[in-house]
Design a protein around this motif. Structure first.
Motif, PDB file in Angstrom:
ATOM      1  N   ALA A 143      -4.359   7.303  -3.011  1.00 52.57           N
ATOM      2  CA  ALA A 143      -3.596   8.032  -3.829  1.00 52.57           C
ATOM      3  C   ALA A 143      -4.631   8.850  -4.781  1.00 52.57           C
ATOM      4  O   ALA A 143      -4.387  10.039  -4.905  1.00 52.57           O
ATOM      5  N   TYR A 144      -5.531   8.177  -5.352  1.00 53.17           N
ATOM      6  CA  TYR A 144      -6.407   8.771  -6.289  1.00 53.17           C
ATOM      7  C   TYR A 144      -7.333   9.688  -5.340  1.00 53.17           C
ATOM      8  O   TYR A 144      -7.650  10.609  -5.931  1.00 53.17           O
ATOM      9  N   TYR A 145      -7.464   9.393  -4.200  1.00 52.74           N
ATOM     10  CA  TYR A 145      -8.309  10.644  -3.454  1.00 52.74           C
ATOM     11  C   TYR A 145      -7.402  11.849  -3.316  1.00 52.74           C
ATOM     12  O   TYR A 145      -7.834  12.985  -3.466  1.00 52.74           O
ATOM     13  N   LEU A 146      -6.086  11.567  -2.906  1.00 56.35           N
ATOM     14  CA  LEU A 146      -5.257  12.824  -2.838  1.00 56.35           C
ATOM     15  C   LEU A 146      -4.875  13.499  -3.939  1.00 56.35           C
ATOM     16  O   LEU A 146      -4.787  14.499  -4.065  1.00 56.35           O
TER      17      LEU A 146
ATOM     18  N   ARG B  83      -3.195  -7.813  -4.810  1.00 55.06           N
ATOM     19  CA  ARG B  83      -4.079  -6.750  -5.283  1.00 55.06           C
ATOM     20  C   ARG B  83      -4.772  -6.220  -4.183  1.00 55.06           C
ATOM     21  O   ARG B  83      -5.260  -4.671  -4.497  1.00 55.06           O
ATOM     22  N   LEU B  84      -4.943  -6.727  -3.125  1.00 57.28           N
ATOM     23  CA  LEU B  84      -5.773  -6.198  -1.965  1.00 57.28           C
ATOM     24  C   LEU B  84      -4.957  -4.819  -1.415  1.00 57.28           C
ATOM     25  O   LEU B  84      -5.640  -3.814  -1.315  1.00 57.28           O
ATOM     26  N   PHE B  85      -3.751  -4.973  -1.092  1.00 58.31           N
ATOM     27  CA  PHE B  85      -2.966  -3.986  -0.524  1.00 58.31           C
ATOM     28  C   PHE B  85      -2.502  -3.009  -1.743  1.00 58.31           C
ATOM     29  O   PHE B  85      -2.447  -1.702  -1.254  1.00 58.31           O
ATOM     30  N   THR B  86      -2.401  -3.382  -2.792  1.00 58.46           N
ATOM     31  CA  THR B  86      -2.092  -2.481  -3.749  1.00 58.46           C
ATOM     32  C   THR B  86      -3.215  -1.495  -4.131  1.00 58.46           C
ATOM     33  O   THR B  86      -3.188  -0.387  -4.218  1.00 58.46           O
TER      34      THR B  86
ATOM     35  N   THR C 112       3.222   6.133  -2.666  1.00 59.96           N
ATOM     36  CA  THR C 112       4.484   6.825  -3.270  1.00 59.96           C
ATOM     37  C   THR C 112       4.781   7.137  -4.541  1.00 59.96           C
ATOM     38  O   THR C 112       5.432   7.830  -5.315  1.00 59.96           O
ATOM     39  N   GLY C 113       4.094   5.782  -5.345  1.00 64.01           N
ATOM     40  CA  GLY C 113       4.458   5.786  -6.736  1.00 64.01           C
ATOM     41  C   GLY C 113       3.390   6.475  -7.660  1.00 64.01           C
ATOM     42  O   GLY C 113       3.795   6.643  -8.732  1.00 64.01           O
ATOM     43  N   LEU C 114       2.279   7.038  -6.924  1.00 61.41           N
ATOM     44  CA  LEU C 114       1.179   7.717  -7.731  1.00 61.41           C
ATOM     45  C   LEU C 114       1.194   9.347  -7.239  1.00 61.41           C
ATOM     46  O   LEU C 114       0.634  10.227  -7.842  1.00 61.41           O
ATOM     47  N   CYS C 115       1.794   9.422  -6.013  1.00 63.06           N
ATOM     48  CA  CYS C 115       1.674  11.047  -5.478  1.00 63.06           C
ATOM     49  C   CYS C 115       2.655  11.270  -4.434  1.00 63.06           C
ATOM     50  O   CYS C 115       2.958  10.222  -3.814  1.00 63.06           O
TER      51      CYS C 115
ATOM     52  N   SER D 273       0.843  -1.243  -0.051  1.00 64.11           N
ATOM     53  CA  SER D 273       0.104  -0.003   0.012  1.00 64.11           C
ATOM     54  C   SER D 273       0.786   1.278  -0.087  1.00 64.11           C
ATOM     55  O   SER D 273       0.403   2.212  -0.643  1.00 64.11           O
ATOM     56  N   GLN D 274       1.931   1.246   0.672  1.00 63.34           N
ATOM     57  CA  GLN D 274       2.720   2.446   0.854  1.00 63.34           C
ATOM     58  C   GLN D 274       3.329   2.754  -0.549  1.00 63.34           C
ATOM     59  O   GLN D 274       3.546   3.805  -0.985  1.00 63.34           O
ATOM     60  N   GLN D 275       4.076   1.620  -1.138  1.00 66.38           N
ATOM     61  CA  GLN D 275       4.657   1.829  -2.351  1.00 66.38           C
ATOM     62  C   GLN D 275       3.499   2.360  -3.535  1.00 66.38           C
ATOM     63  O   GLN D 275       3.820   2.769  -4.271  1.00 66.38           O
ATOM     64  N   ALA D 276       2.318   1.823  -3.538  1.00 67.20           N
ATOM     65  CA  ALA D 276       1.396   2.073  -4.534  1.00 67.20           C
ATOM     66  C   ALA D 276       1.150   3.661  -4.263  1.00 67.20           C
ATOM     67  O   ALA D 276       0.852   4.407  -5.370  1.00 67.20           O
TER      68      ALA D 276
END
Length: 316
Positions: A299-302, A289-292, A24-27, A19-22
């Protein structure tokens, strides 16, 4: 913006790093990981904008400790631990994961069905006690059996197709479905099948949906399988039905308590009952899939991209 990833210590797994990587990879975001029981938790929560969790109880008391909280991303498909009215009062957006393990849950349901039908728990126990002899049970091949699926959402549809492929006669019970490839029957008619599979969501109106009257209506050679939510089942009624041989057996991936006290639990140590520890969702791929997805939702919310969130329960 600050993101906190947290859960009870026994549920705080290494996979939360996905989740953390997802995120930081997007925002750009300040992401912290902290178990609920840690001393620093309240300090982190006080400054958090977005929370990622699966099991933390989110109610009015919790939200008062999070004055800056704007959104919660649930790393699960269910969100019964969240007080929606409290979230509305605080104008907090709630996101969850609509689909990530449908195939896994369907396959788990079929595994329970086949194991019960072939009496594998009985034979394993018998062989473990050095008894090498088959027993004659009332048993049908699956292509001569019927199954009723309660709850015809995405998972229910997959299970129905798998059962149909095995030659089973499939019926469904779902008040929100008007048309389907299989017969839609009433709750009472559905209870007459050789196998009952529950894929129903738990709501305020269907607690203990599977009750004493339901189990009494089932044929004594039929099996009950629940891979949905434990609260759907009146466990005392199920125990009674098993004790009185009103049904042939049960396969349960969930119990009424998420963390049940297994000491002397009345459903344990039965040759016609299979219990699994809420594991139907699991595979290596589903966990990834779950944690990603949980991280991407945050990230999409932010990034103010609500159309990419899977999915928003309330808020925007």
């Amino acid at each position: 913006m600050k993101v906190l990833i947290s859960d009870y210590r026994n549920a705080f797994t290494q996979e939360y790093e996905l989740s953390q990587q997802a995120i930081t990879g997007l925002c750009e975001a300040d992401v912290s990981l902290c178990a609920y029981e840690d001393e620093q938790f309240l300090d982190f929560l006080h400054n958090t904008d977005v929370l990622i969790t699966a099991y933390l109880k989110i109610d009015e008391s919790f939200l008062r400790k999070a004055p800056h909280l704007k959104a919660i991303s649930i790393s699960a498909s269910g969100y019964s631990n969240c007080d929606l009215e409290a979230l509305a009062r605080h104008q907090i957006t709630l996101m969850h994961i609509k689909e990530y393990c449908s195939r896994e849950v369907s396959e788990h349901a079929l595994s329970l069905l086949m194991s019960l039908n072939r009496r594998l728990p009985f034979y394993k126990n018998d062989v473990d006690h050095e008894h090498w002899q088959y027993q004659e049970f009332p048993m049908k091949t699956l292509d001569r059996s019927s199954v009723t699926i309660y709850g015809f959402g995405h998972i229910g549809k997959i299970t129905a197709s798998l059962c149909h492929a095995l030659g089973m006669k499939v019926s469904i019970v779902d008040p929100f479905v008007q048309k389907a490839a299989y017969p839609i029957v009433s709750k009472e008619t559905g209870a007459q099948a050789n196998f009952i599979i529950s894929h129903m969501p738990l709501t305020k109106t269907n607690s203990h949906y599977f009750n004493d009257a339901f189990f009494q209506a089932m044929p004594s050679t039929s099996f009950f399988i629940n891979v949905a939510r434990g609260g759907l089942v009146d466990e005392a009624a199920l125990v009674k039905a098993l004790d009185e041989h009103k049904i042939a057996g049960a396969g349960l991936d969930v119990l009424s308590e998420e963390n049940p006290d297994l000491h002397n639990h009345p459903l344990l140590h039965r040759d016609n009952v299979i219990l699994t520890p809420h594991a139907a969702f699991y595979s290596t791929a589903s966990i990834q899939r779950l944690f990603t997805i949980a991280g991407k939702n945050a990230a999409y919310y932010l990034r103010n991209e609500p159309d990419r969130i899977k999915k928003i329960v309330r808020g925007k």
